[in-house]
Design a protein around this motif. Sequence first.
Motif, short mmCIF file in Angstrom:
data_model
loop_
_atom_site.label_atom_id
_atom_site.label_comp_id
_atom_site.label_asym_id
_atom_site.label_seq_id
_atom_site.Cartn_x
_atom_site.Cartn_y
_atom_site.Cartn_z
N ILE A 29 -4.87 -9.46 5.91
CA ILE A 29 -5.80 -8.74 5.04
C ILE A 29 -5.06 -8.04 3.89
CG2 ILE A 29 -7.36 -6.75 4.97
CD1 ILE A 29 -8.33 -7.61 7.73
N ILE A 30 -3.90 -7.44 4.18
CA ILE A 30 -3.15 -6.76 3.12
C ILE A 30 -2.66 -7.79 2.11
CG2 ILE A 30 -1.10 -5.41 2.57
CD1 ILE A 30 -1.37 -4.04 5.24
N PRO A 31 -3.08 -7.71 0.86
CA PRO A 31 -2.66 -8.72 -0.13
C PRO A 31 -1.20 -8.55 -0.52
CG PRO A 31 -4.00 -7.02 -1.16
CD PRO A 31 -3.99 -6.72 0.30
N SER A 32 -0.64 -9.59 -1.09
CA SER A 32 0.79 -9.58 -1.43
C SER A 32 1.11 -8.59 -2.56
CB SER A 32 1.23 -10.98 -1.84
OG SER A 32 0.46 -11.44 -2.94
N TRP A 33 0.12 -8.33 -3.45
CA TRP A 33 0.41 -7.41 -4.55
C TRP A 33 0.61 -5.98 -4.08
CZ3 TRP A 33 -3.34 -3.80 -4.34
CH2 TRP A 33 -4.62 -4.19 -3.92
N PHE A 34 0.19 -5.70 -2.86
CA PHE A 34 0.41 -4.36 -2.29
C PHE A 34 1.91 -4.05 -2.24
CE2 PHE A 34 1.47 -1.76 1.38
CZ PHE A 34 0.71 -0.65 1.17
N TRP A 35 2.74 -5.08 -2.00
CA TRP A 35 4.17 -4.87 -1.83
C TRP A 35 4.93 -5.03 -3.15
CZ3 TRP A 35 4.61 -3.12 2.91
CH2 TRP A 35 3.69 -3.56 3.87
N ASN A 42 -1.11 1.40 -2.83
CA ASN A 42 0.30 1.70 -2.60
C ASN A 42 0.57 3.19 -2.73
OD1 ASN A 42 3.03 1.41 -2.23
ND2 ASN A 42 3.23 -0.30 -3.64
N LEU A 43 -0.03 3.81 -3.75
CA LEU A 43 0.15 5.26 -3.95
C LEU A 43 -0.41 6.05 -2.78
CD1 LEU A 43 -0.52 6.05 -7.71
CD2 LEU A 43 1.20 7.12 -6.29
N MET A 44 -1.58 5.66 -2.28
CA MET A 44 -2.18 6.32 -1.13
C MET A 44 -1.30 6.19 0.10
SD MET A 44 -5.93 5.61 0.56
CE MET A 44 -5.41 4.09 1.34
N TRP A 45 -0.73 4.99 0.28
CA TRP A 45 0.16 4.74 1.42
C TRP A 45 1.40 5.62 1.35
CZ3 TRP A 45 -1.05 1.29 5.31
CH2 TRP A 45 -0.04 1.00 6.22
N THR A 49 2.59 8.62 3.96
CA THR A 49 3.88 8.62 4.66
C THR A 49 4.70 9.87 4.35
OG1 THR A 49 4.74 7.23 2.87
CG2 THR A 49 4.07 6.12 4.90
N ILE A 50 4.61 10.37 3.11
CA ILE A 50 5.32 11.60 2.75
C ILE A 50 4.75 12.79 3.51
CG2 ILE A 50 5.72 13.24 0.86
CD1 ILE A 50 5.93 10.81 -1.02
N TYR A 51 3.41 12.84 3.59
CA TYR A 51 2.76 13.94 4.33
C TYR A 51 3.14 13.89 5.81
CZ TYR A 51 -0.91 16.65 6.59
OH TYR A 51 -1.59 17.56 7.37
#
Length: 220
Positions: A29-35, A42-45, A49-51
């Motif tokens: 489901i996760i598209p390749s442009w995510f990486w 990507n910003l939300m992810w 992770t920082i939080y």
Amino acid sequence: MMTNLFSSFDPSTPMLSLNWLSLMIIMIIIPSWFWLIPSRLNLMWIKLTIYLHKEFKILTNSKGGTIMFISLFLTIMINNFMGLFPYIFTSTSHMSITLSLALPLWMTFMIFGWTNNTKHMFAHLVPQGTPMILMPFMVCIETISNIIRPGTLAIRLSANMIAGHLLLTLLGNAGNIMTTYSINILIITQMILLILEMAVSIIQSYVFAILSTLYSSEVN
């Protein structure tokens, strides 16, 4: 057709058992442009992770040891969310998955603690200020509470996943015998329950990860 109420949680199917592929379906489901490029997803992810890193760093007292618990949180959360989609098997509603996550973690903490900090682990068995006469009973109680930790972690996660899905299934099966007015109320109720289940998916993964960090901090 379901043979009973719990058949929706059955990991085996009559013809082809592909239910456990729901553990890996997120990779499709996760598209390749995510990486590849910066995006809102990507910003939300990254923000998440920082939080989580800031939260877990306080509990573990280490900067580099949080990556395992962040990965654990994200894995459980994604699998919980995937189970909310129709016809996708909820893997975290099974003890075989939740115990596979909880038991190795607990075993690792215990082996590390008793090997490197033996005196510290013995000190945990007797709380400070315990009278001499109660010390044998406290050792037994603390030992039992320590042994059942992986079971409580696994049961808490799977029970919460099963409870919400069963409630949604029960309400959905009752739609055949309802009037038009009652069905409208049922749809609104199920929408509210679905939002609640989304919240439970995040909360239970967070609780699992937080308790794991607390157990790891006790052995240091």
